[in-house]
Every structure is written in structure tokens, then in C-alpha cells.
Design a protein around this motif. Sequence first.
Motif, PDB file in Angstrom:
ATOM      1  N   GLY A  64       0.792  -1.526  -0.134  1.00 11.52           N
ATOM      2  CA  GLY A  64      -0.024   0.379   0.273  1.00 11.52           C
ATOM      3  C   GLY A  64       1.072   1.533  -0.007  1.00 11.52           C
ATOM      4  O   GLY A  64       0.330   2.061   0.524  1.00 11.52           O
ATOM      5  N   ASP A  65       1.549   1.146  -0.563  1.00 11.40           N
ATOM      6  CA  ASP A  65       2.991   2.559  -0.817  1.00 11.40           C
ATOM      7  C   ASP A  65       2.876   2.806  -1.445  1.00 11.40           C
ATOM      8  O   ASP A  65       3.197   2.400  -2.938  1.00 11.40           O
ATOM      9  N   GLU A  66       2.663   4.225  -1.577  1.00 14.39           N
ATOM     10  CA  GLU A  66       2.470   5.358  -3.156  1.00 14.39           C
ATOM     11  C   GLU A  66       3.260   5.816  -2.997  1.00 14.39           C
ATOM     12  O   GLU A  66       3.898   7.195  -3.248  1.00 14.39           O
ATOM     13  N   ARG A  67       5.045   5.251  -3.335  1.00 17.66           N
ATOM     14  CA  ARG A  67       6.027   5.287  -3.671  1.00 17.66           C
ATOM     15  C   ARG A  67       6.229   6.422  -5.115  1.00 17.66           C
ATOM     16  O   ARG A  67       6.933   7.329  -4.998  1.00 17.66           O
ATOM     17  N   LEU A  68       5.216   6.168  -5.967  1.00 16.59           N
ATOM     18  CA  LEU A  68       5.233   6.868  -7.207  1.00 16.59           C
ATOM     19  C   LEU A  68       4.911   8.787  -7.165  1.00 16.59           C
ATOM     20  O   LEU A  68       5.455   9.685  -7.078  1.00 16.59           O
ATOM     21  N   TRP A  69       3.833   8.626  -6.033  1.00 16.52           N
ATOM     22  CA  TRP A  69       3.162   9.403  -5.753  1.00 16.52           C
ATOM     23  C   TRP A  69       3.611  10.125  -4.658  1.00 16.52           C
ATOM     24  O   TRP A  69       4.515  12.005  -5.278  1.00 16.52           O
ATOM     25  N   ARG A  70       5.071  10.204  -3.931  1.00 14.87           N
ATOM     26  CA  ARG A  70       5.578  10.953  -3.170  1.00 14.87           C
ATOM     27  C   ARG A  70       7.215  11.396  -4.386  1.00 14.87           C
ATOM     28  O   ARG A  70       6.977  12.084  -3.748  1.00 14.87           O
ATOM     29  N   ALA A  71       7.067  10.225  -5.170  1.00 14.22           N
ATOM     30  CA  ALA A  71       8.422  10.667  -5.512  1.00 14.22           C
ATOM     31  C   ALA A  71       7.494  12.100  -6.813  1.00 14.22           C
ATOM     32  O   ALA A  71       8.439  12.587  -7.095  1.00 14.22           O
ATOM     33  N   MET A  94      -5.506   2.306 -11.132  1.00  9.64           N
ATOM     34  CA  MET A  94      -6.007   1.225 -12.229  1.00  9.64           C
ATOM     35  C   MET A  94      -7.140   1.057 -11.736  1.00  9.64           C
ATOM     36  O   MET A  94      -7.659   0.771 -11.851  1.00  9.64           O
ATOM     37  N   ARG A  95      -7.243   0.609 -10.423  1.00 12.26           N
ATOM     38  CA  ARG A  95      -8.059   0.359  -9.855  1.00 12.26           C
ATOM     39  C   ARG A  95      -8.410   0.392  -7.722  1.00 12.26           C
ATOM     40  O   ARG A  95      -7.459   0.786  -7.577  1.00 12.26           O
ATOM     41  N   SER A  96      -9.373   1.033  -7.944  1.00 11.84           N
ATOM     42  CA  SER A  96      -9.975   1.622  -6.078  1.00 11.84           C
ATOM     43  C   SER A  96      -9.615   0.393  -5.236  1.00 11.84           C
ATOM     44  O   SER A  96      -9.073  -0.557  -5.113  1.00 11.84           O
ATOM     45  N   GLY A  97      -8.695   1.068  -4.078  1.00 17.46           N
ATOM     46  CA  GLY A  97      -7.927   0.442  -3.306  1.00 17.46           C
ATOM     47  C   GLY A  97      -6.662   0.764  -3.660  1.00 17.46           C
ATOM     48  O   GLY A  97      -6.063  -0.479  -2.525  1.00 17.46           O
ATOM     49  N   ALA A  98      -5.929   0.081  -5.068  1.00 14.20           N
ATOM     50  CA  ALA A  98      -4.363   0.412  -4.947  1.00 14.20           C
ATOM     51  C   ALA A  98      -3.799   1.513  -5.198  1.00 14.20           C
ATOM     52  O   ALA A  98      -4.240   2.644  -5.048  1.00 14.20           O
ATOM     53  N   VAL A  99      -2.571   1.485  -5.305  1.00 12.22           N
ATOM     54  CA  VAL A  99      -1.433   2.147  -5.216  1.00 12.22           C
ATOM     55  C   VAL A  99      -1.749   2.964  -6.738  1.00 12.22           C
ATOM     56  O   VAL A  99      -1.724   2.509  -7.523  1.00 12.22           O
ATOM     57  N   ALA A 100      -1.529   3.912  -6.573  1.00 11.37           N
ATOM     58  CA  ALA A 100      -1.693   5.052  -7.915  1.00 11.37           C
ATOM     59  C   ALA A 100      -0.417   4.752  -8.801  1.00 11.37           C
ATOM     60  O   ALA A 100       0.634   4.523  -8.281  1.00 11.37           O
TER      61      ALA A 100
END
Length: 148
Positions: A64-71, A94-100
Motif C-alpha cells: 500500500g506504499d504510494e511510492r510513485l506519488w511521493r516521488a 488503475m483500480r479502487s484501493g490500489a496504489v497509483a
Amino acid sequence: MTEFQDQIVTAARGWIGTPYVHQSAVKNAGCDCLGLLRGVWREVLGPEPEAVPAYSMDWSEPQGDERLWRAALRHLEPKKLGDEAAGDVLLFRMRSGAVAKHLGLAARVGPDASFIHAYSGHGVTESSLSAPWQRRIVARFAFPTEAI
């Protein structure tokens, strides 16, 4: 469209046809969605702002780490979702509850909106920013006007 936005869109369109290769960022040889963004950054702004560590295709989804969003927040300028402009970086869930975990670059805005992105099985392409894609946008960013 400003000259800067035009440079971004022109650079991104220059990558169309590049095959999809995970973790790569080489025009005409291979890239993924992040690789496309990295390549456009190099063409328009110069050297990349940080080294990109290895990443899995799931983008830390199990954690559940939003790594791409933080970058993106470290290097791009956040915008309101409704503040649309050509050259914007689009972040998709890409789907609800998934990371971006998918990126694209807005090419056209308005009724004929389109975006440029790289995805498995298709490589770099310009796609219609149709309702199913629009629903998946969770963040919008602008490139900084000069390298960080």
C-alpha cells in the motif's frame, strides 16, 4: 499552450512507438510509463533530479506504499485535478484501493483530450483521455519550469 507546454508535448510525442520495457528510459529502444516521463524530463529540463531505484511492476502495491506519488511530489508541481493543461503529468490509480502506479502526459485538453503514455503490450502511444481513463486520475502535476 505555452512554449514550455508545447516543448513537453512535442518531446513526449517523439517517444511514440518506443516499445514497452519495464524500468527502461531509452527513446526508440524501450521505456515504461516512468521511463517516458524521465526521458521527457531529460529532453526538456536536463539531468534527472535523482537516481531511480529498482522497482517492481506492482509499485509496492501489496504494501500500500504510494511510492510513485511521493516521488512526483518531490519533483513536480501539484495542480488541482480540474486545472487541465497540455504537458501536465497525470497520475492514475488503475483500480479502487490500489496504489497509483501509472503515469501519462496530457497532450490535448478539452473535448478531444488525449494523453501520451507507455504500457505493456502497446509501448508509447497517444490515447484518448476517455471517461474510463479520466476516472482513474488521482493527481495532476506540472513540470517545474527549470530543473531542480
